[in-house]
Every structure is written in C-alpha cells, then in structure tokens.
Design an enzyme around this catalytic site. Structure first.
Site, PDB file in Angstrom:
ATOM      1  N   ALA A 107      33.945-139.614  48.182  1.00  0.00           N
ATOM      2  CA  ALA A 107      33.373-138.793  49.255  1.00  0.00           C
ATOM      3  C   ALA A 107      33.790-137.332  49.289  1.00  0.00           C
ATOM      4  O   ALA A 107      33.112-136.525  49.916  1.00  0.00           O
ATOM      5  CB  ALA A 107      33.684-139.434  50.599  1.00  0.00           C
ATOM      6  N   GLY A 110      32.915-133.966  50.957  1.00  0.00           N
ATOM      7  CA  GLY A 110      32.350-134.441  52.222  1.00  0.00           C
ATOM      8  C   GLY A 110      30.881-134.120  52.434  1.00  0.00           C
ATOM      9  O   GLY A 110      30.370-134.323  53.536  1.00  0.00           O
ATOM     10  N   GLY A 111      30.195-133.626  51.399  1.00  0.00           N
ATOM     11  CA  GLY A 111      28.768-133.285  51.549  1.00  0.00           C
ATOM     12  C   GLY A 111      27.947-134.497  51.982  1.00  0.00           C
ATOM     13  O   GLY A 111      27.253-134.462  53.006  1.00  0.00           O
ATOM     14  N   LYS A 112      28.046-135.596  51.211  1.00  0.00           N
ATOM     15  CA  LYS A 112      27.239-136.786  51.554  1.00  0.00           C
ATOM     16  C   LYS A 112      27.755-137.409  52.845  1.00  0.00           C
ATOM     17  O   LYS A 112      26.987-137.941  53.631  1.00  0.00           O
ATOM     18  CB  LYS A 112      27.293-137.838  50.439  1.00  0.00           C
ATOM     19  CG  LYS A 112      26.992-137.349  49.039  1.00  0.00           C
ATOM     20  CD  LYS A 112      25.555-137.049  48.809  1.00  0.00           C
ATOM     21  CE  LYS A 112      25.293-136.621  47.369  1.00  0.00           C
ATOM     22  NZ  LYS A 112      26.148-135.523  46.853  1.00  0.00           N
ATOM     23  N   GLU A 130      38.278-141.182  49.413  1.00  0.00           N
ATOM     24  CA  GLU A 130      38.490-140.351  48.222  1.00  0.00           C
ATOM     25  C   GLU A 130      39.788-140.809  47.564  1.00  0.00           C
ATOM     26  O   GLU A 130      40.817-140.906  48.219  1.00  0.00           O
ATOM     27  CB  GLU A 130      38.568-138.861  48.616  1.00  0.00           C
ATOM     28  CG  GLU A 130      39.020-137.929  47.520  1.00  0.00           C
ATOM     29  CD  GLU A 130      38.167-137.975  46.245  1.00  0.00           C
ATOM     30  OE1 GLU A 130      36.935-137.997  46.319  1.00  0.00           O
ATOM     31  OE2 GLU A 130      38.792-137.996  45.149  1.00  0.00           O
ATOM     32  N   ARG A 135      42.348-134.157  47.461  1.00  0.00           N
ATOM     33  CA  ARG A 135      40.923-134.060  47.800  1.00  0.00           C
ATOM     34  C   ARG A 135      40.599-134.865  49.067  1.00  0.00           C
ATOM     35  O   ARG A 135      39.693-134.522  49.818  1.00  0.00           O
ATOM     36  CB  ARG A 135      40.056-134.552  46.628  1.00  0.00           C
ATOM     37  CG  ARG A 135      40.057-133.571  45.454  1.00  0.00           C
ATOM     38  CD  ARG A 135      39.258-134.071  44.254  1.00  0.00           C
ATOM     39  NE  ARG A 135      37.850-134.279  44.514  1.00  0.00           N
ATOM     40  CZ  ARG A 135      36.914-133.331  44.558  1.00  0.00           C
ATOM     41  NH1 ARG A 135      37.261-132.077  44.352  1.00  0.00           N
ATOM     42  NH2 ARG A 135      35.651-133.632  44.780  1.00  0.00           N
ATOM     43  N   ASP A 174      28.558-141.897  45.090  1.00  0.00           N
ATOM     44  CA  ASP A 174      28.144-140.613  44.511  1.00  0.00           C
ATOM     45  C   ASP A 174      29.173-140.372  43.406  1.00  0.00           C
ATOM     46  O   ASP A 174      30.198-139.735  43.620  1.00  0.00           O
ATOM     47  CB  ASP A 174      28.203-139.535  45.601  1.00  0.00           C
ATOM     48  CG  ASP A 174      27.663-138.203  45.137  1.00  0.00           C
ATOM     49  OD1 ASP A 174      26.725-138.189  44.327  1.00  0.00           O
ATOM     50  OD2 ASP A 174      28.188-137.166  45.597  1.00  0.00           O
ATOM     51  N   CYS A 227      25.168-136.241  39.611  1.00  0.00           N
ATOM     52  CA  CYS A 227      24.559-134.922  39.396  1.00  0.00           C
ATOM     53  C   CYS A 227      24.510-134.665  37.893  1.00  0.00           C
ATOM     54  O   CYS A 227      24.753-133.548  37.434  1.00  0.00           O
ATOM     55  CB  CYS A 227      25.291-133.831  40.164  1.00  0.00           C
ATOM     56  SG  CYS A 227      27.026-133.729  39.781  1.00  0.00           S
TER      57      CYS A 227
HETATM   58  N1  SAM Z   1      30.177-137.200  47.458  1.00  0.00           N
HETATM   59  C1  SAM Z   1      30.834-135.915  47.364  1.00  0.00           C
HETATM   60  C2  SAM Z   1      30.057-134.881  48.176  1.00  0.00           C
HETATM   61  O1  SAM Z   1      28.855-135.073  48.377  1.00  0.00           O
HETATM   62  O2  SAM Z   1      30.677-133.899  48.625  1.00  0.00           O
HETATM   63  C3  SAM Z   1      31.017-135.475  45.921  1.00  0.00           C
HETATM   64  C4  SAM Z   1      31.694-136.530  45.103  1.00  0.00           C
HETATM   65  S1  SAM Z   1      32.023-136.086  43.442  1.00  0.00           S
HETATM   66  C5  SAM Z   1      30.473-136.212  42.702  1.00  0.00           C
HETATM   67  C6  SAM Z   1      32.854-137.518  42.870  1.00  0.00           C
HETATM   68  C7  SAM Z   1      34.180-137.824  43.534  1.00  0.00           C
HETATM   69  O3  SAM Z   1      34.731-138.985  42.890  1.00  0.00           O
HETATM   70  C8  SAM Z   1      35.227-136.732  43.404  1.00  0.00           C
HETATM   71  O4  SAM Z   1      35.714-136.386  44.674  1.00  0.00           O
HETATM   72  C9  SAM Z   1      36.326-137.352  42.563  1.00  0.00           C
HETATM   73  O5  SAM Z   1      37.612-136.957  42.950  1.00  0.00           O
HETATM   74  C10 SAM Z   1      36.127-138.843  42.795  1.00  0.00           C
HETATM   75  N2  SAM Z   1      36.641-139.675  41.679  1.00  0.00           N
HETATM   76  C11 SAM Z   1      37.128-139.273  40.481  1.00  0.00           C
HETATM   77  N3  SAM Z   1      37.521-140.333  39.748  1.00  0.00           N
HETATM   78  C12 SAM Z   1      37.283-141.419  40.496  1.00  0.00           C
HETATM   79  C13 SAM Z   1      37.499-142.814  40.300  1.00  0.00           C
HETATM   80  N4  SAM Z   1      38.017-143.276  39.174  1.00  0.00           N
HETATM   81  N5  SAM Z   1      37.156-143.633  41.308  1.00  0.00           N
HETATM   82  C14 SAM Z   1      36.619-143.175  42.445  1.00  0.00           C
HETATM   83  N6  SAM Z   1      36.388-141.871  42.683  1.00  0.00           N
HETATM   84  C15 SAM Z   1      36.713-140.998  41.727  1.00  0.00           C
END
Ligand code: SAM
Length: 453
Positions: A107, A110-112, A130, A135, A174, A227
């Site tokens: 998360a 925090g956008g979604k 998260e 983060r 996400d 993305c």
């Molecule tokens: N959903 C968020 C938003 O809309 O603001 C953006 C999320 S970003 C695409 C993916 C997130 O997954 C990051 O915050 C990252 O730290 C986290 N992440 C990285 N490795 C991960 C893992 N192994 N398991 C779960 N989350 C992970």
C-alpha cells in the site's frame, strides 16, 4: 527519452502496442493529476478538468508546488497519476456489497489506499499494509491525513496474513513491478530496467499472490495491478494464477474510451493503459473472484468494559468529539484510539496476529483529567465544532504554522485550538497568556523555503 530496446522489442507482439505513438508520448511531459478527498470537501482548482473514470480525479494544467499549499497538508487531496484512479470505477463494479473488510497489501505510499478509503462507508474496514518499515510510516502519515476512522495500517510480510484466513472480502495487490509504465515520471527507472529484473518481479508477484490468497474469503474478490507493460508481469500472471487457484476472472463493462481490454489464452480479462491512448501512465489491472473453499479465522471476543473508568474517560473525550458514546475506544501504552464499534473485534484479531501501526483515530494521552490531543485527531473530521475553538489562518500564516515558525493569529480564548485554513484542519496549538505552543509534530513540518513563491 531513450527507452530500452529490449522492452520495445518485447512489446512488438502486443496488438494494442503502437510503437511510434508510444515513443512520441514519451517525449511529452506526464499529465499532473490530483484526487479530492470526499470527506474534506474543496472545490477543484479553477482550470482543472475531470478524469473520465474517476468521480474525484482532476487533471491540472500545470504542476504547482504542492508543499506550499496548506490544503495539501490538510489532506483535502492526494497527488496521483490518472490511470491508477481507474481502481475507483473498477472497484465499484467488481467488489461485493458492503460492509466490507478490504486489504490493500502493497500500500505505500498510499495512493490506492486513500482512493479505497474514499469509496468505503464507515461500516467497512480498510487495512493498508506495507512490508518495508520506513515506507509503512509514510503510508500511516498519508492515511492520517485522509482522516478516516475505519482505516488500519499494518507493517507485515504478505505471508503473515495467513494467520487470519478468510478474513477479507476484497484483497488489492498493487504489486511491486519493473515499473516501465512510470518511465515518463521517473526516467531514472529506465537505467534500472532489465529483462532479468522483469523475470525477478514476475516470480515475486507469484509469491506475493500465493502467500496472501488464503486471507481472502470464499466469494471474495482479488484485484491485481501493476505499472509494468511486460506480459510476464500481467497476462502471464493471470494465467498462472487461474491455473493454480480456484477463481473466476471478472470483466469490466462500459470501458472508458482508450483503455484496452485483453483476454488471455486462459480466458482471463485484464485492462491495459498505454500513455498514447489515454491521458495517464502505463497501468494494468485485473480481478478474480475466489471460488475455492476457504477456512475462516475463529475468534471470540472476551471483553468486559471497565465501567467506571470508561465513564470518566467518556466525560473527558466528549469535550473533543461529539456523540462520543457512538464510538469505542481502546488504550495501548497510554494512547487512546477511537474506533468504530463494528471494528472492535477486527482490532483485537489484527493486533494479536499482525504488527498494527495505526488503528482508527488516535485521540491522544490522558494527563490527569486532561486530554493531550494527538495530531491524528486534528486531521480527522471528528473534532467537535461546538466545544473546540478554531484558529483560522490565511495562507501565509498557515505555511508559517506548518514550518513551525512564528505566525500571526487572533483569538480571545486560551487553551487548545484547532488550526485551520479555509476551514480544514492542519494541527493543534495551545494558546497561553503570552505565547502559543505549536503542537505540529516535528517530522510533519515543511522543510522547504516557504517564501520561494
Ligand atoms: N499501492 C501503492 C500506491 O498506490 O501508492 C504503490 C505500491 S508499489 C507499486 C508496491 C509496494 O510493494 C511498494 O510499497 C513496495 O515497498 C512493496 N513491496 C516490495 N516488495 C514487496 C514484497 N516482497 N511483498 C509485499 N510488498 C512488497
């Protein structure tokens, strides 16, 4: 902008990929967009234009310095790229009827989650998780700004959610990805892109999905997004998933123009966003409904309220929040948290099984018969208009408050005041006979020069 040749080559077989237009789009600046908070109502900026797939989203003609807008700090809007806001229309179609328990697994920042929070009524619960600790702090701050009581923030690995099987009605993943869809916004990411990294991301996405799947109840809905443009992080993940788990792919009807529907070999639906075909960045989203049996976490609440103490607390809190009897509150290490009573059991389950960073609205601490109000309470929309005085500041003084500098104010009252700008809360001050104490937390203060513009 020099895009990786191997990425362009790998996209040649996508029927909706138009190389020349795609390259031209990468020479244009990324559109700037914001999404308004429906619980802290402001008018959209004068020259903003609506985003077709979002009730609260707007494109801005140019990028302002958001840090110098007090309303940004008040949580009246979130800066988010437009394609991601399609989650709003998508969720409204695919999510079951409420009240819901929704998990946003990946998360931060925090956008979604702020978007999901805008869609849920008070009876529904949003858990934003998260895994990366720093983060998760940023995520908690953004959820604090959004100000809703039905929001929890956890800091856990996806597999930890297996401790609460069948708990959630909706699971949003996400996923961390190779990020090619955001090259326009972050050209440094181009350097980091490689086919090896795409393969690693794809494996990690499978691991996250498999680890988190048991926490979704039978009949519940999984929403998966990235993305990335790469098939191995999108369509291939859907096909692997539907072969591995009991689920049905959900499709979206009345698709806005420019968003591309794909149907995979295994008849799974996904939705692609190309920056040359819509006004937004690269994005992919899909949903499955869970059709396999799922055990559900069992929990019996053994809770006896401490009558007399609660009466005293209730008398204190009612000076800050109207209708205090309609809330639950819990105390942890001297801090009081206000909860929707419907989420009291959820609070017990989650705080016993996971690392809960934020739950409901933190009211503050008691010092004798006084409440020292927390910043979370200030940024909620719960503070009583009747009994808590406001200190309304113009933009210049609001920025000075947010920088923790001296500012000009007018009030005849002493004691706690809620600082507001255009009626929206920024934080607390305590007015003393000859000065004002600024209670804005130090790490929330503006660092940049506020006199630049
Ligand atoms: N959903 C968020 C938003 O809309 O603001 C953006 C999320 S970003 C695409 C993916 C997130 O997954 C990051 O915050 C990252 O730290 C986290 N992440 C990285 N490795 C991960 C893992 N192994 N398991 C779960 N989350 C992970």
């Amino acid at each position: 902008m020099q895009l990786p040749d191997s990425l362009l080559l790998s996209l040649q077989n996508e029927s909706s990929f138009h190389k020349n237009e795609f390259l031209v789009a990468h020479e244009q600046p990324a559109p700037v967009s914001i999404r308004l908070n429906p619980f802290k109502v402001i008018n959209p900026p004068a020259e903003a234009t609506p985003i077709p797939w979002s009730e609260y989203g707007y494109y801005l003609p140019e990028r302002p310095v958001f840090t110098l807008d007090p309303l940004f700090h008040a949580g009246t809007y979130y800066v988010q790229e437009a394609s991601s806001m399609f989650l709003e229309a998508f969720f409204k179609q695919v999510a079951p009827e409420g009240p819901l328990r929704v998990l946003d697994l990946c998360a931060a920042p925090g956008g979604k989650s702020t978007l999901l929070s805008s869609l849920l009524d008070e009876d529904s619960l949003l858990v934003s998780n998260e895994v990366i600790r720093p983060r998760s702090g940023v995520l908690a701050d953004n959820m604090t700004k959004w100000g809703r009581i039905n929001s929890f923030v956890t800091n856990n690995d996806p597999r930890d959610f297996q401790r609460i099987p069948g708990f959630f009605d909706v699971l949003v993943i996400d996923a961390p990805c190779s990020g090619s869809g955001l090259f326009r916004k972050d050209s440094d990411a181009i350097e980091e892109w490689s086919e090896e990294n795409v393969a690693l991301c794809s494996q990690r996405q499978q691991r996250i999905l498999a680890d988190a799947w048991p926490c979704l109840k039978e009949g519940g809905v999984l929403i998966y997004s990235t993305c990335s443009y790469s098939r191995s992080e999108n369509e291939d993940i859907l096909d692997w998933f539907s072969e591995s788990f009991g689920c049905t792919s959900l499709n979206f009807t009345d698709l806005p123009e420019g968003i591309v529907e794909v149907c995979t070999e295994e008849k799974n639906y996904g939705y692609r966003f190309w920056p040359d075909q819509i006004q937004g960045e690269g994005f992919f989203i899909a949903a499955f409904q869970k059709t396999e049996d799922q055990d559900e976490v069992q929990f019996r609440m053994n809770y006896a309220g401490k009558g007399k103490t609660r009466k005293q607390e209730s008398a204190i809190f009612s000076d800050w929040v109207d209708h205090i009897q309609s809330y639950e509150w819990v105390e942890k290490n001297g801090d009081f948290f206000l909860l929707n009573p419907d989420h009291r059991v959820d609070f017990e389950i989650i705080s016993q099984q996971l690392y809960l960073r934020k739950a409901g609205i933190r009211l503050g601490k008691l010092a004798g018969k006084d409440l020292i109000p927390d910043h979370e309470l200030a940024l909620s929309t719960l503070v009583s208009e009747k009994s808590v005085p406001r200190l309304e500041l113009n933009r210049e003084n609001a920025l000075r408050y947010l920088k923790r500098e001296d500012f000009e104010y007018k009030t005849s009252k002493k004691g706690w005041h809620l600082v507001t700008h255009q009626g929206h809360s920024l934080g607390w001050v305590k007015v003393l006979p000859n000065r004002v104490n600024n209670y804005l937390p130090k790490d929330w203060r503006i660092l940049m020069d506020i006199r630049e513009n």
